[in-house]
Scaffold this active site. Structure first.
Site, PDB file in Angstrom:
ATOM      1  CE  LYS A   1      -4.284  -0.545   0.115  1.00 27.67           C
ATOM      2  NZ  LYS A   1      -5.033  -0.560  -1.161  1.00 27.67           N
TER       3      LYS A   1
ATOM      4  CD  GLU B   1      -0.376   3.459  -8.567  1.00 27.20           C
ATOM      5  OE1 GLU B   1       0.166   2.531  -7.944  1.00 27.20           O
ATOM      6  OE2 GLU B   1      -0.289   4.655  -8.205  1.00 27.20           O
TER       7      GLU B   1
ATOM      8  CG  ASP C   1     -11.360   0.227  -7.436  1.00 28.27           C
ATOM      9  OD1 ASP C   1     -12.316   0.115  -8.234  1.00 28.27           O
ATOM     10  OD2 ASP C   1     -10.214  -0.164  -7.709  1.00 28.27           O
TER      11      ASP C   1
HETATM   12  N1  LIG Z   1     -12.954  -3.628  -5.495  1.00 30.41           N
HETATM   13  C1  LIG Z   1     -11.741  -4.119  -5.644  1.00 30.41           C
HETATM   14  O1  LIG Z   1     -11.139  -4.643  -4.728  1.00 30.41           O
HETATM   15  C2  LIG Z   1     -11.088  -4.059  -7.005  1.00 30.41           C
HETATM   16  C3  LIG Z   1      -9.952  -4.830  -7.284  1.00 30.41           C
HETATM   17  C4  LIG Z   1      -9.421  -4.789  -8.573  1.00 30.41           C
HETATM   18  C5  LIG Z   1     -10.001  -3.973  -9.549  1.00 30.41           C
HETATM   19  N2  LIG Z   1     -11.102  -3.216  -9.221  1.00 30.41           N
HETATM   20  C6  LIG Z   1     -11.789  -2.356 -10.199  1.00 30.41           C
HETATM   21  O2  LIG Z   1     -12.539  -3.147 -11.112  1.00 30.41           O
HETATM   22  C7  LIG Z   1     -12.809  -2.356 -12.268  1.00 30.41           C
HETATM   23  C8  LIG Z   1     -12.523  -3.161 -13.523  1.00 30.41           C
HETATM   24  O3  LIG Z   1     -11.112  -3.370 -13.621  1.00 30.41           O
HETATM   25  P1  LIG Z   1     -10.463  -4.193 -14.843  1.00 30.41           P
HETATM   26  O4  LIG Z   1      -9.043  -4.445 -14.453  1.00 30.41           O
HETATM   27  O5  LIG Z   1     -11.334  -5.327 -15.217  1.00 30.41           O
HETATM   28  O6  LIG Z   1     -10.518  -3.100 -16.004  1.00 30.41           O
HETATM   29  P2  LIG Z   1     -10.392  -3.399 -17.584  1.00 30.41           P
HETATM   30  O7  LIG Z   1      -9.950  -2.126 -18.198  1.00 30.41           O
HETATM   31  O8  LIG Z   1      -9.618  -4.642 -17.814  1.00 30.41           O
HETATM   32  O9  LIG Z   1     -11.905  -3.704 -18.033  1.00 30.41           O
HETATM   33  C9  LIG Z   1     -12.928  -2.749 -18.010  1.00 30.41           C
HETATM   34  C10 LIG Z   1     -13.938  -3.092 -19.080  1.00 30.41           C
HETATM   35  O10 LIG Z   1     -15.086  -2.237 -18.914  1.00 30.41           O
HETATM   36  C11 LIG Z   1     -15.586  -1.972 -20.206  1.00 30.41           C
HETATM   37  N3  LIG Z   1     -16.499  -0.835 -20.125  1.00 30.41           N
HETATM   38  C12 LIG Z   1     -16.217   0.478 -20.001  1.00 30.41           C
HETATM   39  N4  LIG Z   1     -17.341   1.199 -19.932  1.00 30.41           N
HETATM   40  C13 LIG Z   1     -18.381   0.325 -20.013  1.00 30.41           C
HETATM   41  C14 LIG Z   1     -19.790   0.449 -19.980  1.00 30.41           C
HETATM   42  N5  LIG Z   1     -20.393   1.643 -19.868  1.00 30.41           N
HETATM   43  N6  LIG Z   1     -20.549  -0.669 -20.082  1.00 30.41           N
HETATM   44  C15 LIG Z   1     -19.957  -1.874 -20.198  1.00 30.41           C
HETATM   45  N7  LIG Z   1     -18.610  -2.063 -20.239  1.00 30.41           N
HETATM   46  C16 LIG Z   1     -17.840  -0.966 -20.139  1.00 30.41           C
HETATM   47  C17 LIG Z   1     -14.350  -1.755 -21.046  1.00 30.41           C
HETATM   48  O11 LIG Z   1     -14.626  -1.893 -22.431  1.00 30.41           O
HETATM   49  C18 LIG Z   1     -13.423  -2.865 -20.517  1.00 30.41           C
HETATM   50  O12 LIG Z   1     -13.545  -4.062 -21.264  1.00 30.41           O
HETATM   51  C19 LIG Z   1     -11.938  -1.105 -12.106  1.00 30.41           C
HETATM   52  O13 LIG Z   1     -12.735  -0.061 -11.611  1.00 30.41           O
HETATM   53  C20 LIG Z   1     -10.915  -1.512 -11.087  1.00 30.41           C
HETATM   54  O14 LIG Z   1     -10.365  -0.410 -10.402  1.00 30.41           O
HETATM   55  C21 LIG Z   1     -11.634  -3.250  -7.977  1.00 30.41           C
END
Ligand SMILES: NC(=O)c1ccc[n+]([C@@H]2O[C@H](COP(=O)([O-])OP(=O)(O)OC[C@H]3O[C@@H](n4cnc5c(N)ncnc54)[C@H](O)[C@@H]3O)[C@@H](O)[C@H]2O)c1
Length: 372
Positions: free
Chosen positions: A75, A118, A270
């Site tokens: 972190k 990141e 997040d």
């Molecule tokens: N809560 C947690 O602990 C945690 C952990 C890891 C990642 N995350 C979060 O999860 C989310 C996804 O991360 P990722 O690594 O899969 O990202 P990524 O970029 O691999 O995938 C995101 C996808 O969302 C799609 N997208 C964008 N706008 C859209 C919409 N309006 N409708 C449908 N699809 C849409 C994109 O085309 C893409 O394929 C991020 O916000 C990331 O920060 C959260």
């Protein structure tokens, strides 16, 4: 090089920056490694595991920050840790500076060279040190969603895989990136009837080619999204628009159209969450109800499986950590433009353009930092 790994002190953080395997790799490369006592406990690694790997154990974080040339963490450094950083020292960890002026100022004042996990990139346009945590959160999402669907937990009382003669749960995954793909794979593996929605046709084509037999795909228009949401037992939010808050894809008014007791798992929390009614929760109290719909919105999902997350993160960070130790940060970043993209702060200057824009601070280009 002397590499130091302190115990994480952010509340509810059980991961550790170096696994015993990473420590051993560094020792094999001729480096000295010191780990703070108890640093690995939350992830299931004892001091003895690190000693067996060739590392030394220190009683306090202060000893590590004083002695080490490079600090490896998980972190962002907390205020008390930031005070211990010094000029010439390398910090390699998650930073997420764009929304954190206090940390940015402190890191600049420390004079240290700070490389953020990141923002390190790869050849395919991905973020290799963020992807492992997205993989973990994605695979965890159907697991926590399945628990949320159980009656005693406030859910609809539906079993993911159904049983012979009873239909399986219907799962809609919104966003088919790293999180969404892993979530869909696990939900399908549990026997659920899964559809992934995305706005990217190339992504939908890829998912259809590779996983066509396991789950369905749908274009994420507003109409398709609410139609699938109405039928779903579980909706997993996994969208990301880089650098922006998550778009709100299901409004509060639309909750009344969903199945009572349906589980919303908002992994994108997040980035603000992709359901209007999402608000961040913790592992202590992960689920709440709005209008009869159960919301799971934990912002640091990987923390729930600290051991898996630590090992996954360690696998991804190890080659960069070894390059930084073997060559020194300057040569390592000169040799690898993707690692240079991780440089956020150097010798009192901010070196990452997007953070500079967000916080209105002048930026020194990373290439100029290499020469300074
Ligand atoms: N809560 C947690 O602990 C945690 C952990 C890891 C990642 N995350 C979060 O999860 C989310 C996804 O991360 P990722 O690594 O899969 O990202 P990524 O970029 O691999 O995938 C995101 C996808 O969302 C799609 N997208 C964008 N706008 C859209 C919409 N309006 N409708 C449908 N699809 C849409 C994109 O085309 C893409 O394929 C991020 O916000 C990331 O920060 C959260």
């Amino acid at each position: 090089m002397h590499i130091g790994c302190p115990k994480e002190i952010k509340p509810q953080e059980f991961r550790v920056g170096m696994t015993p395997n990473a420590a051993q790799e560094a020792v094999n490369h001729g480096h000295a490694v010191t780990i703070e006592t108890g640093a690995g406990i939350g992830a299931g690694f004892s001091d003895a595991d690190y000693i067996a790997a060739g590392a030394a154990i220190a009683d306090t974080a202060a000893e590590i920050f004083t002695a080490a040339d490079m600090i490896v963490k998980v972190k962002e450094p907390q205020a008390v840790e930031r005070k211990m950083l010094r000029e010439g020292q390398v910090l390699f960890t998650y930073l997420h500076l764009a929304a954190d002026m206090d940390q940015t100022r402190d890191l600049m004042e420390s004079g240290a060279t700070c490389i953020a996990y990141e923002t390190v990139t790869d050849d395919r346009g991905g973020l290799p040190l963020l992807a492992p945590m997205s993989e973990v959160a994605g695979r965890l999402a159907p697991q926590v969603g399945a628990w949320t669907l159980q009656k005693a937990n406030g859910g609809r009382g539906v079993l993911m895989g159904g049983v012979p003669g009873v239909s399986p749960a219907r799962v809609a995954v919104i966003g088919g990136g790293v999180v969404g793909t892993q979530a869909a794979k696990v939900a399908a593996g549990m026997g659920a009837d899964v559809t992934v929605l995305d706005r990217s046709l190339p992504r939908l084509r890829y998912l259809d080619d590779v996983f066509g037999g396991q789950f369905k795909t749908s274009y994420a228009s507003a109409g398709n999204t609410i139609e699938l949401a109405r039928e779903a037992d579980m909706i997993i939010g996994a969208v990301l628009i880089p650098g922006a808050a998550a778009p709100k894809l299901i409004s509060r008014a639309q909750l009344s159209e969903l199945n009572p007791g349906a589980a919303l798992v908002d992994v994108a929390i997040d980035q603000g969450g992709c359901f209007e009614t999402s608000r961040a929760t913790t592992h202590q109290d992960p689920v709440y109800e709005v209008d009869g719909i159960m919301h799971y919105c934990v912002a640091n999902m990987p923390g729930a499986v600290a051991r898996t997350s630590t090992i996954a993160l360690g696998n991804a960070t190890m080659p960069f950590m070894i390059a930084l130790a073997d060559k020194g940060w300057r040569q390592a970043c000169e040799d690898d433009a993707h690692l240079l993209n991780g440089l956020n702060v150097h010798a009192g200057k901010l070196t990452y353009a997007a953070v500079g824009t967000a916080l209105e601070i002048d930026v020194l280009s990373p290439s100029a930092a290499l020469k300074s």
